[in-house]
Structure formats: C-alpha cells, structure tokens
Design an enzyme around this catalytic site. Structure first.
Site, short mmCIF file in Angstrom:
data_model
loop_
_atom_site.label_atom_id
_atom_site.label_comp_id
_atom_site.label_asym_id
_atom_site.label_seq_id
_atom_site.Cartn_x
_atom_site.Cartn_y
_atom_site.Cartn_z
N GLY A 90 19.63 33.37 -23.69
CA GLY A 90 20.46 32.38 -23.01
C GLY A 90 19.68 31.60 -21.98
N TYR B 86 19.67 41.22 11.32
CA TYR B 86 19.75 42.64 10.95
C TYR B 86 20.57 43.45 11.95
CZ TYR B 86 16.57 42.18 7.06
OH TYR B 86 16.04 41.85 5.84
N TYR C 236 11.75 31.35 -8.18
CA TYR C 236 12.98 30.55 -8.12
C TYR C 236 13.12 29.87 -6.76
CZ TYR C 236 14.53 34.81 -5.67
OH TYR C 236 14.63 35.86 -4.80
N GLN D 91 20.70 30.81 -6.60
CA GLN D 91 19.28 30.75 -6.97
C GLN D 91 19.11 30.12 -8.36
OE1 GLN D 91 20.67 33.71 -5.54
NE2 GLN D 91 19.87 32.82 -3.67
N SER E 137 15.82 29.51 -11.21
CA SER E 137 14.40 29.69 -11.53
C SER E 137 13.77 28.34 -11.80
CB SER E 137 14.25 30.55 -12.78
OG SER E 137 14.80 31.82 -12.55
N GLU F 289 9.49 40.20 4.94
CA GLU F 289 9.98 38.81 5.04
C GLU F 289 9.09 37.99 5.98
OE1 GLU F 289 14.20 39.63 5.76
OE2 GLU F 289 14.15 40.78 3.90
N VAL G 158 16.95 39.57 -12.92
CA VAL G 158 18.40 39.58 -13.18
C VAL G 158 19.00 38.36 -12.48
CG1 VAL G 158 20.54 40.89 -12.90
CG2 VAL G 158 18.38 42.09 -13.13
C1 LIG Z 1 16.71 34.96 -9.24
C2 LIG Z 1 17.79 34.17 -9.94
C3 LIG Z 1 17.44 33.12 -10.78
C4 LIG Z 1 18.42 32.39 -11.44
N1 LIG Z 1 18.06 31.37 -12.27
C5 LIG Z 1 18.99 30.64 -12.91
C6 LIG Z 1 18.63 29.56 -13.77
O1 LIG Z 1 17.44 29.25 -13.96
N2 LIG Z 1 19.62 28.84 -14.37
C7 LIG Z 1 20.95 29.17 -14.19
O2 LIG Z 1 21.81 28.48 -14.75
N3 LIG Z 1 21.33 30.21 -13.40
C8 LIG Z 1 20.38 30.93 -12.75
N4 LIG Z 1 20.76 31.97 -11.92
C9 LIG Z 1 22.21 32.23 -11.72
C10 LIG Z 1 22.74 31.34 -10.59
O3 LIG Z 1 22.13 31.68 -9.37
C11 LIG Z 1 24.25 31.49 -10.38
O4 LIG Z 1 24.56 32.84 -10.26
C12 LIG Z 1 25.03 30.86 -11.53
O5 LIG Z 1 24.74 29.46 -11.61
C13 LIG Z 1 26.54 31.05 -11.30
O6 LIG Z 1 26.86 30.54 -10.03
P1 LIG Z 1 28.26 29.79 -9.82
O7 LIG Z 1 28.39 29.45 -8.38
O8 LIG Z 1 28.44 28.72 -10.80
O9 LIG Z 1 29.29 30.95 -10.17
P2 LIG Z 1 30.15 31.78 -9.13
O10 LIG Z 1 31.19 30.94 -8.54
O11 LIG Z 1 29.21 32.52 -8.26
O12 LIG Z 1 30.85 32.80 -10.14
C14 LIG Z 1 30.11 33.84 -10.76
C15 LIG Z 1 31.05 34.64 -11.64
O13 LIG Z 1 32.07 35.22 -10.84
C16 LIG Z 1 33.32 34.96 -11.42
N5 LIG Z 1 34.36 34.80 -10.36
C17 LIG Z 1 34.38 33.87 -9.39
N6 LIG Z 1 35.48 34.01 -8.65
C18 LIG Z 1 36.18 35.06 -9.18
C19 LIG Z 1 37.40 35.70 -8.87
N7 LIG Z 1 38.16 35.27 -7.86
N8 LIG Z 1 37.78 36.74 -9.65
C20 LIG Z 1 37.02 37.18 -10.67
N9 LIG Z 1 35.86 36.60 -11.01
C21 LIG Z 1 35.45 35.57 -10.27
C22 LIG Z 1 33.16 33.65 -12.18
O14 LIG Z 1 34.09 33.54 -13.25
C23 LIG Z 1 31.74 33.78 -12.69
O15 LIG Z 1 31.71 34.44 -13.93
C24 LIG Z 1 19.79 32.72 -11.27
C25 LIG Z 1 20.14 33.78 -10.40
C26 LIG Z 1 19.16 34.49 -9.75
C27 LIG Z 1 19.55 35.61 -8.83
C1 HEM Z 2 18.74 46.78 5.87
C2 HEM Z 2 19.51 45.71 5.75
C3 HEM Z 2 19.76 44.99 4.45
C4 HEM Z 2 19.74 45.47 3.18
C5 HEM Z 2 19.44 46.88 2.72
C6 HEM Z 2 20.07 44.38 2.30
C7 HEM Z 2 20.13 44.49 0.92
C8 HEM Z 2 20.40 43.43 0.06
C9 HEM Z 2 20.43 43.54 -1.38
C10 HEM Z 2 20.18 44.79 -2.18
C11 HEM Z 2 20.71 42.30 -1.86
C12 HEM Z 2 20.82 41.90 -3.34
C13 HEM Z 2 19.42 41.55 -3.82
C14 HEM Z 2 19.39 41.13 -5.26
O1 HEM Z 2 19.45 41.96 -6.14
O2 HEM Z 2 19.30 39.95 -5.52
C15 HEM Z 2 20.86 41.42 -0.73
C16 HEM Z 2 21.17 40.08 -0.83
C17 HEM Z 2 21.58 39.34 0.25
N1 HEM Z 2 21.46 39.68 1.58
FE1 HEM Z 2 20.78 41.41 2.31
N2 HEM Z 2 20.27 43.25 3.05
C18 HEM Z 2 20.10 43.57 4.35
C19 HEM Z 2 20.22 42.72 5.43
C20 HEM Z 2 20.71 41.45 5.35
C21 HEM Z 2 20.94 40.58 6.47
C22 HEM Z 2 20.59 40.92 7.92
C23 HEM Z 2 21.49 39.42 5.99
C24 HEM Z 2 21.95 38.23 6.79
C25 HEM Z 2 23.10 38.17 7.37
C26 HEM Z 2 21.58 39.56 4.55
C27 HEM Z 2 22.07 38.60 3.69
C28 HEM Z 2 22.00 38.68 2.33
C29 HEM Z 2 22.48 37.63 1.45
C30 HEM Z 2 23.16 36.33 1.87
C31 HEM Z 2 22.21 38.05 0.15
C32 HEM Z 2 22.51 37.31 -1.17
C33 HEM Z 2 23.74 37.96 -1.74
C34 HEM Z 2 24.85 37.04 -2.02
O3 HEM Z 2 24.77 35.85 -1.71
O4 HEM Z 2 25.87 37.55 -2.57
N3 HEM Z 2 21.10 40.79 4.20
N4 HEM Z 2 20.66 42.12 0.43
#
Ligand SMILES: Cc1cc2nc3c(=O)[nH]c(=O)nc-3n(C[C@H](O)[C@H](O)[C@H](O)COP(=O)(O)OP(=O)(O)OC[C@H]3O[C@@H](n4cnc5c(N)ncnc54)[C@H](O)[C@@H]3O)c2cc1C
Ligand code: HEM
Length: 398
Positions: free
Chosen positions: A274, A98, A191, A207, A209, A140, A388
């Site tokens: 889906g 943080y 998840y 992630q 689920s 956490e 989501v």
């Molecule tokens: C709580 C939670 C639960 C989930 N549960 C499931 C589950 O049960 N099953 C499941 O299948 N998924 C689940 N997901 C979704 C999963 O985590 C991933 O987000 C999903 O598999 C897509 O990841 P990816 O690495 O394949 O896609 P990514 O590489 O992350 O891409 C995501 C999107 O970004 C776009 N993108 C990537 N690069 C670019 C670029 N350069 N320009 C423009 N667009 C771009 C891609 O076209 C794609 O549409 C869950 C997510 C969450 C947060």
């Molecule tokens: C006050 C401080 C912080 C706030 C308000 C914050 C807020 C958030 C929020 C809103 C999300 C998206 C949650 C969701 O909808 O799934 C997120 C995801 C995440 N956060 Fe934080 N966060 C904080 C600190 C940190 C720190 C210290 C780290 C570690 C370096 C961190 C790493 C991440 C990562 C890796 C994700 C997943 C997003 C991704 O992979 O794109 N965050 N955080």
C-alpha cells in the site's frame, strides 16, 4: 540502570501497573489535556486518542521500558528509545515538557492503583520514568544539535511547488522552503511532520515519509487519504488531499526517523504494501541516483495496480538498477499487470541472497507476515528494519 532498592519494588508492582495500563493511560491523557487543552488541539494526534486502541503508546512504553530494565539492567532499550526520540524530535518536543508529562502520568498511576502506591513504590516508578525521560531528552538534544537548531525549533514554512495525483486516493506534494533557508539533508527512509489547520481551528500534526531521494530539488511526500469506512475519514490526509494546492504554504518539520538506508554494499530486500511504498521509493531513487550495483530484491503488495501509488515510477527505478528484481502481488491483478502474482505477498518461493538487510513498510499484518517469512529463512532479527505508519505498538515486544 535501575537502583538496587528499586529493582524489587518495580518487579513486584510491574504486573499491577501492566494490567492497569489501559486505565492509567486513559486517566493520564484526561489529566494532561484538562490541564493543557492546547496539547490535544495542536500537538497530539486526536485521531489516535479517539480510536482508543493506540493511545497507550506513551504510558505503555514506560511499562515496557521497566520490563526491559529488569531483564537487562545494564542495557538500554535502544531501538525503542531511538524510535520515540526521532518521533519527538520531528514534533519539536522540548525537555521542559517532560515535567508536565511526569506530573500527570504519576498522578494517574497513584489514582488508579490507590493504596498500593506507597512512597517507596512512587519513588521506584519515578526512577523508571526519569531514567527513560533523561535518555530521551539526551537523544533528542543530540538530534537537534545534529541539525544545528535550538531544542524544538524544527518547524519551517514550506511552499507546495508541485502536486501530482498518483492514484485515486494518493497525491504527491513537492515542498520547497518558503523562507530563505535551504532544504536540510536527510537519509532515504526518513519522514517529516506536517501540521495543518483544520476547519475547527485545531492545528493537527501527522508524519509523512519522504518519497524521493535526498538531493532532488525540494522534499516530496505522498499522502493517501484515509477513508473511514464507517468511522470518520482521516482528518489530515483528507484535508491535504482536498485542499493542498500548488502555491500554498504548509508548516513542515525537519526530516527525522530511525528507518534509514544503511550505506554499504550488501544485498537488500525492500518490501512494502500500500502507501508503505513511500520510504522504499526514496531508497530506490537514492540507489538509482548513486548508480548502486548491489543486489536488490523489491517486493510490493497492493489491492490493485490502480491503487499502487507511483507504480510506473517504481517499475522504472527497479529497471534502472543493474541487479534489482521486482516482485508484485495484487489482490485483484486484473489484466493491467501480467507480471504480478495474485493474492497476498508470499516470500517463501523467492530466491533470497545470503547476508541481506531488509527494510519493511506497510500495514502491521503485512510486516508481521514478511518478518516471519524472513526469520524462518534464517535472516537475523537485527537485519530486519521496519516503519509503522502509526504509534508503534510493537515497541518493547520483540
Ligand atoms: C513515520 C510515519 C510515516 C508515515 N508516512 C506516510 C506516508 O508516506 N504517506 C501516508 O499517506 N501516510 C503516512 N503515514 C500515516 C500518516 O501520518 C497519518 O497517520 C495518516 O495520513 C492518517 O492521518 P489522518 O489525520 O488522515 O487520520 P486520523 O484522523 O488520524 O484517523 C486515523 C484513523 O483513526 C480513525 N478514527 C478517527 N476518529 C475516530 C473515532 N472517533 N472513532 C474511531 N476511529 C476514529 C479514522 O477512521 C482513521 O482510520 C505515516 C505515519 C508515520 C508514523
Ligand atoms: C518519558 C516520557 C515519554 C515517553 C516514554 C514517551 C513515549 C512516547 C511513545 C512510545 C510515542 C509513540 C512513538 C511511536 O511509535 O511513534 C510517543 C509519541 C508522542 N509523544 Fe511522547 N513520550 C514521553 C514524553 C513526551 C512529552 C514530554 C511530550 C510532550 C508533551 C510527548 C509528546 C508526544 C507526542 C505528541 C507524540 C505523538 C503521538 C501522537 O500524536 O498521538 N511525549 N511518545
């Protein structure tokens, strides 16, 4: 609670921070990843960074949190903090990180807003940041303690003991500990995070689920490969779909997530679209295993019956429950699903019991439509829970 001195300063500067949040978020991530490239390679989701739209979640949530503090100074934004803390706990975020985020976020605010950031303004926003950060750190710490692990120690090697093709694009994987530890209990709806090493050496995390009930042997996830359609294909889902084989070992985090089926006897609505079916399947499997007699209305929408992952399993689970009904919608039903309706899910004609609790999972437009239908039928907002499958851009906007 925000201090008396900071309230007017945050109130006066919130519009400027809010309208510059895109620039602040861009600069914040640039600074963070320049100083710590390993965070983008191995911790943050680089798809979210690349597609541009969703990278505001972290910085944007600080501004949303400030707005909530001003509206309700005595309350904390519990739903928002809970969701973030579960996501962080599933990633193994630790309290020392943080300080790093603070440094780069505040530097980005100062650079984007320039002279407007007087020492007084910097102090007030510092206070907002640390109110939020300390609340998250405490939540956490509680999640780690509940699992009996040290802060951030959530990653475990797990072996794929089964792989099943569930539809043309979705595959389920059953995971069992590859070390001498046992599967940690979880609640239906939660998840895990999975980290994979991609061909360029980056270790990316996503992630998934859990798609079967707690108490079954191992943990089951169902992954749908994301096809880019003009943009790049999803990195991790495509990698898992193409490469994950029985006998392989994956790095998997302990279960987390604040969408979890509440244990009571009231009526339920479980609505998915889906691949959003996954947490709902875990709930149905759990209800069936527990011999639940509560009324359950199940709604699922998909493009076609063939795209509907775990279709037969979902039909069987609903049939196993004495007071459950399934309503299916397919955009293209074909002749395989005479019981289904054609088109998009529409709850207006459904008979919904009083006092129901709803769990929704699917694309945001689907959930927005279902939530709207439920609210207009008098279901209170606090009885509607949702997941989501991406950064939750609804946070703080409800
Ligand atoms: C709580 C939670 C639960 C989930 N549960 C499931 C589950 O049960 N099953 C499941 O299948 N998924 C689940 N997901 C979704 C999963 O985590 C991933 O987000 C999903 O598999 C897509 O990841 P990816 O690495 O394949 O896609 P990514 O590489 O992350 O891409 C995501 C999107 O970004 C776009 N993108 C990537 N690069 C670019 C670029 N350069 N320009 C423009 N667009 C771009 C891609 O076209 C794609 O549409 C869950 C997510 C969450 C947060
Ligand atoms: C006050 C401080 C912080 C706030 C308000 C914050 C807020 C958030 C929020 C809103 C999300 C998206 C949650 C969701 O909808 O799934 C997120 C995801 C995440 N956060 Fe934080 N966060 C904080 C600190 C940190 C720190 C210290 C780290 C570690 C370096 C961190 C790493 C991440 C990562 C890796 C994700 C997943 C997003 C991704 O992979 O794109 N965050 N955080």
């Amino acid at each position: 609670m925000l201090s008396e001195q900071s309230v007017p300063v945050v109130r006066a500067t919130l519009p400027a921070v809010g309208s510059a949040i895109g620039d602040i978020a861009d600069l914040f991530y640039r600074k963070l990843f320049d100083a710590h490239p390993e965070l983008l390679r191995d911790l943050f989701n680089r798809g979210n960074q690349a597609n541009g739209e969703q990278q505001r979640a972290l910085a944007g949530s600080v501004a949303a949190f400030a707005g909530l503090l001003l509206e309700n100074p005595d309350e904390r934004a519990d739903v928002m903090l809970s969701r973030i803390s579960h996501k962080h706990a599933s990633l193994g975020i630790t309290s020392d990180q943080y300080t790093i985020v603070h440094r780069h976020l505040m530097a980005a605010v100062a650079e984007v807003l320039g002279d407007a950031v007087t020492p007084e303004v910097a102090r007030a926003w510092d206070e907002v940041y640390w109110l939020m950060a300390n609340a998250l750190i405490a939540l956490e710490a509680r999640l780690y303690a509940r699992k009996g692990v040290a802060d951030g120690d959530v990653w475990r090697p797990m072996e794929i003991v089964d792989r099943v093709e569930e539809s043309a694009d979705a595959v389920s994987l059953v995971l069992e500990p590859a070390d001498d530890r046992t599967v940690v209990p979880f609640r239906p709806g939660q998840y895990v995070s999975i980290q994979v090493e991609l061909p360029d050496g980056a270790r990316q995390i996503r992630q998934y689920s859990l798609s079967a009930a707690p108490g079954r042997s191992g943990l089951r996830v169902t992954v749908k490969r994301v096809r880019g359609g003009g943009q790049p294909d999803g990195e991790v889902s495509s990698w898992l779909y193409a490469n994950a084989r029985k006998g392989d070992v994956l790095s998997v985090s302990l279960p987390a997530g604040d969408l979890a089926l509440a244990e009571h006897d009231g009526p339920l609505l479980l609505a998915s679209a889906g691949i959003g079916v996954t947490p709902i399947l875990s709930m149905l499997d759990h209800l069936a295993a527990a011999g639940a007699t509560r009324p359950v209305t199940v709604v699922h929408a998909d493009r076609t019956p063939d795209d509907h992952a775990h279709r037969q399993e979902q039909l069987d689970l609903v049939r196993a429950l004495p007071d459950a009904r399934l309503h299916l919608w397919y955009e293209e039903p074909g002749d395989r699903a005479p019981e289904a309706s054609a088109g998009r899910a529409d709850l207006t004609g459904l008979d919904l019991p009083e006092g129901l609790t709803a769990y929704l999972c699917g694309p945001v437009p689907f959930m927005r439509a279902v939530r709207g239908d439920l609210l207009s039928r008098g279901v209170p907002a606090e009885a509607i829970h949702y997941e989501v499958f991406g950064p939750d851009l609804w946070l703080g906007r409800q």
